[in-house]
Enzyme design. Structure first.
Site: not given
Ligand SMILES: Cc1cc2nc3c(=O)[nH]c(=O)nc-3n(C[C@H](O)[C@H](O)[C@H](O)COP(=O)(O)OP(=O)(O)OC[C@H]3O[C@@H](n4cnc5c(N)ncnc54)[C@H](O)[C@@H]3O)c2cc1C
Length: 277
Positions: A13-14, A259, A47, A130
């Protein structure tokens, strides 16, 4: 242990609706009440939360501290009253993600891992583990092996598909990348087994491994042609529809656990010492 046997399942839960890459901005609150904390907030993209017995949860315990310093790391029983798990179906039609709402969920104070308000450092250490990512090269390798076998057995215009030069060239390039990804991941595993905490090394493994899987699935898709896009439910699917399934999943590999852009930021600042953009 029960975790290794799959008898107890955990979820992470992050992420929150407003906090993904900038995870330290999270707003789920945990307020102390005697020997317990009371948790309110929303997590997202969690997830397998619908199958989990426990959740590792980051929550803000000191809203006045700077954003990285007011967070604690909790272990929360998913059966606790006040937890609601809402399913989210992904573009591949699978239910793996969830949104979780916490409403006045009570957690014993003894369920904090490490010190109160120091949970950020527990979480980033876990993320480094991870991101080791040995599974990326393993998945890509299996897909490449199966595609190579398929191309060897399949006749196109009187000749085996594998005889086409671009098919061979692309497969060779993907095998090279796959082998590099495997060795990079082994380096991270070696550091972990030596008691070292990988940081930029884990990010290198994560970004290279996940992008290797994506390129491998794309190559396999190209070699299989339109049959590669058929799902497992259709009898005409090749390789039980795994190429299509892995291709969909490979997009999310470059997002989950941070990402590709964030991994490159980490490699840039902590690996190369470059100024933050
Ligand atoms: C298959 C899958 C499983 C997951 N499982 C979990 C889970 O079990 N628990 C959990 O807590 N989360 C989970 N996540 C969430 C995942 O950790 C987040 O989706 C990820 O950290 C990105 O956050 P966001 O989706 O809010 O994108 P955002 O942070 O909104 O980013 C949007 C875009 O902007 C870019 N961006 C943002 N900040 C910057 C920066 N400083 N410099 C350059 N580019 C930037 C990103 O790279 C991305 O392309 C999962 C995601 C996926 C796809």
């Amino acid at each position: 242990p029960k975790v290794a046997k799959g008898e107890v399942q955990w979820c992470q839960g992050y992420s929150e609706p407003e906090s993904g890459s900038d995870l330290a901005s999270l707003s789920t609150r945990a307020i102390r009440d005697g020997d317990e904390f009371v948790i309110n907030g929303t997590k997202i993209w969690t997830s397998m939360a619908h199958r989990a017995d426990w959740i590792m949860l980051l929550a803000r315990t000191d809203p006045d501290a700077s954003k990285h310093r007011g967070i604690s790391f909790f272990l929360v029983d998913m059966k606790s009253p006040g937890i609601e798990v809402r399913p989210i179906v992904n573009m591949a039609g699978k239910h793996e993600f969830n949104q979780i709402v916490f409403e006045d969920v009570r957690v014993p104070a003894t369920n904090i891992v490490g010190d109160e308000n120091r949970g950020w450092y527990v979480a980033v250490t876990l993320l480094d583990f991870e991101r080791s990512g040995i599974d990326y090269s393993a998945r890509a390798r299996r897909l490449l092996d199966d595609t190579r076998a398929y191309a060897s057995e399949t006749i196109i215009n009187g000749s085996p598909l594998i005889d086409i030069p671009w098919v061979q060239n692309d497969l060779v390039d993907r095998y090279v990348e796959c082998e590099a990804a495997r060795l990079i991941a082994y380096n991270v595993a070696y550091m972990q087994s030596s008691g070292l905490v990988p940081n930029r090394e884990a990010s290198i493994s994560k970004v290279f491994g996940s992008e290797t899987v994506h390129k491998a699935t794309e190559t396999c898709m190209n070699i299989l042609g339109v049959y590669g896009s058929i799902s497992s439910s259709d009898g005409r699917a090749i390789m039980e529809g795994r190429v299509q399934e892995c291709w969909f999943a490979s997009f999310s590999d470059t997002i989950a656990a941070g990402t590709s852009e964030i991994q490159r930021n980490i490699i840039s600042s902590r690996g190369l010492g470059l100024p933050r953009g």
